[in-house]
Design an enzyme around this catalytic site. Structure first.
Site, PDB file in Angstrom:
ATOM      1  N   ASP A 104       0.854  -1.174   0.000  1.00  0.00           N
ATOM      2  CA  ASP A 104       0.000   0.000   0.000  1.00  0.00           C
ATOM      3  C   ASP A 104       0.898   1.234   0.000  1.00  0.00           C
ATOM      4  OD1 ASP A 104      -2.424   1.559   0.485  1.00  0.00           O
ATOM      5  OD2 ASP A 104      -3.216  -0.275   1.404  1.00  0.00           O
ATOM      6  N   ASP A 206      -3.227   4.771  -2.435  1.00  0.00           N
ATOM      7  CA  ASP A 206      -4.343   5.232  -1.597  1.00  0.00           C
ATOM      8  C   ASP A 206      -4.833   6.624  -2.007  1.00  0.00           C
ATOM      9  OD1 ASP A 206      -5.784   4.786   1.061  1.00  0.00           O
ATOM     10  OD2 ASP A 206      -4.833   6.723   1.459  1.00  0.00           O
ATOM     11  N   GLU A 271      -6.738   3.690  -5.780  1.00  0.00           N
ATOM     12  CA  GLU A 271      -8.029   3.828  -5.111  1.00  0.00           C
ATOM     13  C   GLU A 271      -8.653   5.122  -5.609  1.00  0.00           C
ATOM     14  OE1 GLU A 271     -10.235   4.371  -0.857  1.00  0.00           O
ATOM     15  OE2 GLU A 271      -8.313   5.296  -1.246  1.00  0.00           O
ATOM     16  N   HIS A 336     -11.478  -3.380   3.538  1.00  0.00           N
ATOM     17  CA  HIS A 336     -11.404  -3.074   4.967  1.00  0.00           C
ATOM     18  C   HIS A 336     -12.164  -1.806   5.351  1.00  0.00           C
ATOM     19  CE1 HIS A 336      -8.527  -0.652   2.903  1.00  0.00           C
ATOM     20  NE2 HIS A 336      -8.304   0.068   3.973  1.00  0.00           N
ATOM     21  N   ASP A 337     -12.762  -1.148   4.377  1.00  0.00           N
ATOM     22  CA  ASP A 337     -13.488   0.094   4.663  1.00  0.00           C
ATOM     23  C   ASP A 337     -15.001  -0.073   4.619  1.00  0.00           C
ATOM     24  OD1 ASP A 337     -11.177   1.679   4.897  1.00  0.00           O
ATOM     25  OD2 ASP A 337     -11.070   1.988   2.732  1.00  0.00           O
TER      26      ASP A 337
HETATM   27  C1  NOJ Z   1      -8.515   4.716   1.971  1.00  0.00           C
HETATM   28  C2  NOJ Z   1      -8.150   3.587   2.876  1.00  0.00           C
HETATM   29  O1  NOJ Z   1      -8.650   2.383   2.341  1.00  0.00           O
HETATM   30  C3  NOJ Z   1      -8.754   3.920   4.227  1.00  0.00           C
HETATM   31  O2  NOJ Z   1      -8.671   2.821   5.110  1.00  0.00           O
HETATM   32  C4  NOJ Z   1      -8.050   5.134   4.769  1.00  0.00           C
HETATM   33  O3  NOJ Z   1      -8.652   5.510   5.989  1.00  0.00           O
HETATM   34  C5  NOJ Z   1      -8.151   6.315   3.786  1.00  0.00           C
HETATM   35  N1  NOJ Z   1      -7.884   5.927   2.437  1.00  0.00           N
HETATM   36  C6  NOJ Z   1      -7.196   7.424   4.156  1.00  0.00           C
HETATM   37  O4  NOJ Z   1      -5.866   7.015   3.931  1.00  0.00           O
END
Ligand code: NOJ
Length: 527
Positions: A104, A206, A271, A336-337
């Protein structure tokens, strides 16, 4: 080597949320040594899932305000997770098994405890001041704009020491780096090279939508008239026209892609999020503007779309249609979000979803635990932004603490673990894990599933169906999204059932087909 043989054109990626995967040090938190110990589960062991690549959540030194997405040193490993030499060992052992490793990369913001920010905040005039985004208060002392943090409240934090606000698109402990500053871009590209030089095969990048914003002049984001406070968090009360997705986003992404291009066989997945009002355009922009031979955006529609045949058919078809040449689609159904897949759609549909994910073209990404049908942890969501329910420890077996740790796990293990665990499911022919293993096996032996074209056809409003076809093989996939049996005509005279979500005898298909409730079925057609 033909371009279709690059590993990333059809690799199945497995997302490892390290904190919750396996704890080798008994402190209750998963770690890199834990990942090494569990490599057999992933690839190269007798009962492996046989996945092609892993994506590791951030393991860098961090105060853990956002569990590692707040990085205080981009070139090391947090002691909680191991050391750089543990990482090297992991990489070597993964590579020995033919397993690719993606790490990541968090370029938009650092931790406020990163030495760069510590210097930056010391005075208005220091060499690192412009590495972050500092602005004066308005005349009345309020923040420079109305911009909102994704995690709630203003995106600006007043720093009393110098009387200026700094921008943080996420937590106040995650100040945004100033990508408009070439020194910052150079430093972050050095970070990329550091990990690529160590031998990682790719990056998951990210929050790229926040890299570029309108800073000069600053302007308020307009209110979103479609905002519904009952169902949406306050962040969505504004249309983020100025605070994200700025004019330089693709310039910066291209610079990153150039770094990736300078190494052989490397790839980055970004992302990137779409706006409801221009989904297709956002994706097309990416594939047109950033070298698709080394990069692709996540397609998150599989997480956001309701589980109906219509919405899945629509987004998959729209998306597949806009892909060209070597563009790599990156599908996922969980991460994970977001609330767990089986919590969102139910355990029966989770089997159908497995067939969908692993028969789609490109790079499917499995979130660890979804292959067991894990559901959200039952802890109370403390607040809207609490994402712990989808991050509970991976249940390995029926031993205490599900075999995750012999310490006290950082989050409670699922009370279902005596039944719902990897060891039990490995031994169970009708388990979801066994279905994933069969699907991976099918995919690895199928030219059509790995590299064939995707062609949708329609048989019934509750069924998603498509062909996957390569020069040597033609398959048809049927997914019954409903909880009733469906008998339908099929657009071919004859086929052989290869795999079903249901335990039943596979047979020949001639002209018609009966799908059980939630059944996913793969049929081979004569070539
Ligand atoms: C996306 C990540 O998947 C998430 O877990 C994170 O809190 C935010 N970006 C900020 O980095």
């Amino acid at each position: 080597m033909t371009s279709s043989s690059h590993w990333f054109r059809s690799a199945v990626v497995y997302q490892i949320y390290i904190r919750s995967f396996f704890d080798a040090s008994d402190d209750g938190v998963g770690d890199l040594a834990g990942v090494i110990q569990k490599l057999d589960y992933l690839r190269g062991g007798p009962d492996s899932l046989n996945i092609d690549a892993i994506w590791l959540s951030p393991f860098y030194p961090s105060p853990m305000a956002d569990y590692g997405y707040d990085v205080s040193n981009y070139r090391d490993v947090d002691p909680q997770f191991g050391t750089l030499s543990t990482f090297r060992e992991l990489l070597a052992q993964a590579h020995d098994r033919g397993l690719k490793v993606l790490v990541d990369f968090v370029p938009n913001h650092s931790s406020d405890e990163h030495p760069w920010f510590k210097v930056s905040r010391q005075s208005r005039h220091n060499p690192k001041r412009d590495w972050y985004i500092w602005r004066d208060p308005k005349a009345d002392g309020s923040p420079p704009t109305n911009w909102l943090s994704v995690f709630g409240g203003s995106a600006w934090e007043l720093d009393p020491q110098t009387g200026q606000y700094y921008l943080h698109s996420f937590l106040s402990k995650q100040p945004d780096l100033n990508w408009a500053n070439p020194e910052v871009r150079a430093a972050m590209k050095e970070v990329m090279r550091f990990w690529l030089d160590l031998g990682v095969d790719g990056l998951r990048v990210d929050a790229v939508d926040w890299l570029s914003k309108d800073l000069d002049p600053l302007a308020d984001d307009p209110l979103d008239p479609a905002y519904d406070p009952a169902t949406q968090k306050p962040y969505y009360s504004l249309r983020h026209l100025h605070s994200k997705k700025g004019s330089q986003e693709f310039t910066y992404l291209r610079e990153m892609a150039e770094v990736i291009e300078s190494y052989p066989e490397r790839f980055m997945i970004t992302e990137m999020h779409t706006h409801q009002w221009d989904d297709a355009k956002t994706y097309r922009n990416f594939y047109t503007k950033v070298d698709p031979a080394v990069s692709a955006p996540f397609n998150f529609e599989g997480i956001f779309s309701p589980w109906t045949a219509k919405s899945f058919k629509d987004f998959i078809n729209d998306f597949q249609k806009l892909l060209k040449g070597d563009d790599v689609p990156v599908y996922c159904l969980g991460n994970h979000d977001k609330s767990r897949l089986a919590s969102r759609i139910g355990r029966r549909a989770a089997r159908t979803a497995a067939v969908l994910l692993l028969t789609l073209p490109g790079m499917p990404v499995i979130y660890n635990g979804d292959e067991l049908g894990m559901v959200d942890g039952e802890m109370r969501r403390e607040e809207k932004e609490d994402r712990t329910p989808e991050r509970t420890p991976f249940p390995w077996n029926d031993h205490p603490q599900a075999g995750f740790t012999s310490g006290t796990p950082w989050l409670p293990v699922t009370p279902e673990y005596p039944r719902l665990n990897a060891a039990t499911q490995l031994a169970e022919p009708s388990s979801l894990l066994t279905l994933y293993r069969r699907l991976l096996d099918l995919r690895h032996h199928s030219e059509a599933l790995q590299h064939g074209r995707h062609q949708s056809f329609t048989v019934h409003p509750d069924v998603v169906s498509y062909f996957r076809e390569s020069p040597s093989q033609k398959l048809a996939v049927f997914l019954n999204f409903s909880d009733h049996e469906i008998t339908t005509q099929v657009p071919f005279a004859k086929g052989e059932e290869l795999l079903s979500t249901h335990s039943r005898t596979l047979s020949e298909v001639t002209h018609t087909l009966t799908l059980r409730p939630h059944e996913g079925l793969v049929v081979a057609l004569p070539s």
